[in-house]
Design an enzyme around this catalytic site. Structure first.
Site, short mmCIF file in Angstrom:
data_model
loop_
_atom_site.label_atom_id
_atom_site.label_comp_id
_atom_site.label_asym_id
_atom_site.label_seq_id
_atom_site.Cartn_x
_atom_site.Cartn_y
_atom_site.Cartn_z
N PHE A 154 0.81 -1.21 0.00
CA PHE A 154 0.00 0.00 0.00
C PHE A 154 0.85 1.27 0.00
CE2 PHE A 154 -3.04 2.65 2.82
CZ PHE A 154 -3.67 3.22 1.72
N ASP B 282 13.26 -11.97 -0.74
CA ASP B 282 12.63 -12.37 0.51
C ASP B 282 13.46 -11.75 1.63
OD1 ASP B 282 11.92 -13.71 2.88
OD2 ASP B 282 11.41 -15.53 1.81
N LEU B 283 12.80 -11.06 2.56
CA LEU B 283 13.51 -10.39 3.65
C LEU B 283 14.38 -11.35 4.47
CD1 LEU B 283 10.84 -7.93 5.14
CD2 LEU B 283 12.76 -7.38 3.64
N SER C 38 7.09 -5.09 5.69
CA SER C 38 6.98 -5.64 7.05
C SER C 38 5.66 -6.38 7.14
CB SER C 38 7.03 -4.54 8.11
OG SER C 38 7.10 -5.10 9.41
N LYS D 209 7.26 -3.93 15.39
CA LYS D 209 7.70 -2.62 14.90
C LYS D 209 8.66 -1.96 15.89
CE LYS D 209 6.38 -1.23 11.38
NZ LYS D 209 6.88 -1.54 10.02
#
Length: 288
Positions: free
Chosen positions: A17, A65-66, A87, A167
């Site tokens: 987004f 891919d993180l 995230s 976070k």
């Protein structure tokens, strides 16, 4: 502009987004070449990125891919700047929060930062959240939350607020890494992000707004919501990147609005939907 004069930047989780609007903004400037990391560049859900003006010449989508360091290192190699936006945002209760939410956020962030350090990236701008700021019972009562406040990790665990915890931990790890290595890291902490969707799937924050239009609940909590437009978040990310004096963390939010006032606005714009009819009082926990 000659290709050599363009600055190459990387955006992680480019199909999301916030990231989609950031990619659009970067391409609109004309002097950025953008590398976007996505899970599958060929997937139809990334078609909106390829359709952006300037995408044909200046956007490259890479599979990454993180949790796969090599894929991240390949994506950021040769980039002047990196916007770490990706995230995991759980849509419901997680059955294995450490593996599903916390590890991708924390380990993924450290992989990105290590890759940036190795690639000699000039600045990393990372998307955190106000949930890394405002879950703090020790903050003075009545005082507005600011960038000096950090969410209490124990409180997050106790309340099973796994996204809040992910976070908070990821942002703390980022600044610890910056202190250790000298990597230039700036973080943006947006509140609830709303606005037009570019991607074909509905994201978690937009779902919160959509749920008010579905009329599934007759009564809702009349809490204060801190909202921010997705386009303003994209602007803030670019400003944090381009302003040499930017440092540390920045809250990105607007004035709080009551849910009842939000619904009044929605009713005016979209009278055909069924809305909650009653509101019960809220403690109004957040003040940003």
């Amino acid at each position: 502009m000659a290709a050599a004069a363009r600055k190459c930047v990387c955006v992680t989780g480019a199909g999301g987004f916030v990231a989609s609007w950031l990619v659009k903004l970067l391409l609109s400037k004309g002097h950025y070449t953008v590398r976007g990391t996505v899970r599958d560049p060929g997937n139809a859900k990334n078609a909106h990125l390829k359709a952006l003006e300037g995408a044909g010449e200046r956007l490259q989508l890479l599979s990454a891919d993180l949790l796969d360091y090599d894929s991240i290192a390949s994506a950021v190699a040769g980039c002047e700047g990196v916007f770490h936006v990706a995230s995991p945002v759980p849509s419901g209760k997680s059955t294995n929060p450490e593996e599903e939410v916390i590890a991708p956020a924390v380990t993924g962030t450290l992989n990105v930062l290590k890759a940036c350090y190795e690639a000699k990236v000039k600045r990393v701008v990372m998307v955190s959240s106000v949930v890394a700021v405002s879950n703090n019972a020790n903050w003075p009562k009545g005082k507005l939350f600011d960038e000096d406040s950090w969410s209490d990790e124990d409180l997050c665990r106790k309340g099973e607020d796994w996204y809040f915890l992910s976070k908070t931990l990821a942002e703390r790890e980022a600044f610890a890494y910056a202190a250790k290595t000298g990597l230039d890291i700036v973080t943006i902490c947006p509140s609830l992000v709303i606005g037009p969707l570019m991607q074909s799937t509905v994201n978690t924050s937009s779902n919160i707004l959509l749920n008010y239009l579905k009329g599934e609940r007759d009564t809702v909590e009349n809490k204060l919501r801190n909202l921010v437009d997705v386009r303003d978040v994209a602007d803030a990310l670019l400003l944090a990147y381009e302003n040499p004096e930017a440092s540390g963390r920045y809250i990105c939010s607007s004035v709080p609005v009551k849910v009842s006032d939000m619904i009044s606005i929605l009713k005016t714009l979209y009278p055909m939907y069924t809305y909650p009819k009653k509101f019960h009082r809220s403690g109004g926990k957040y003040h940003l």
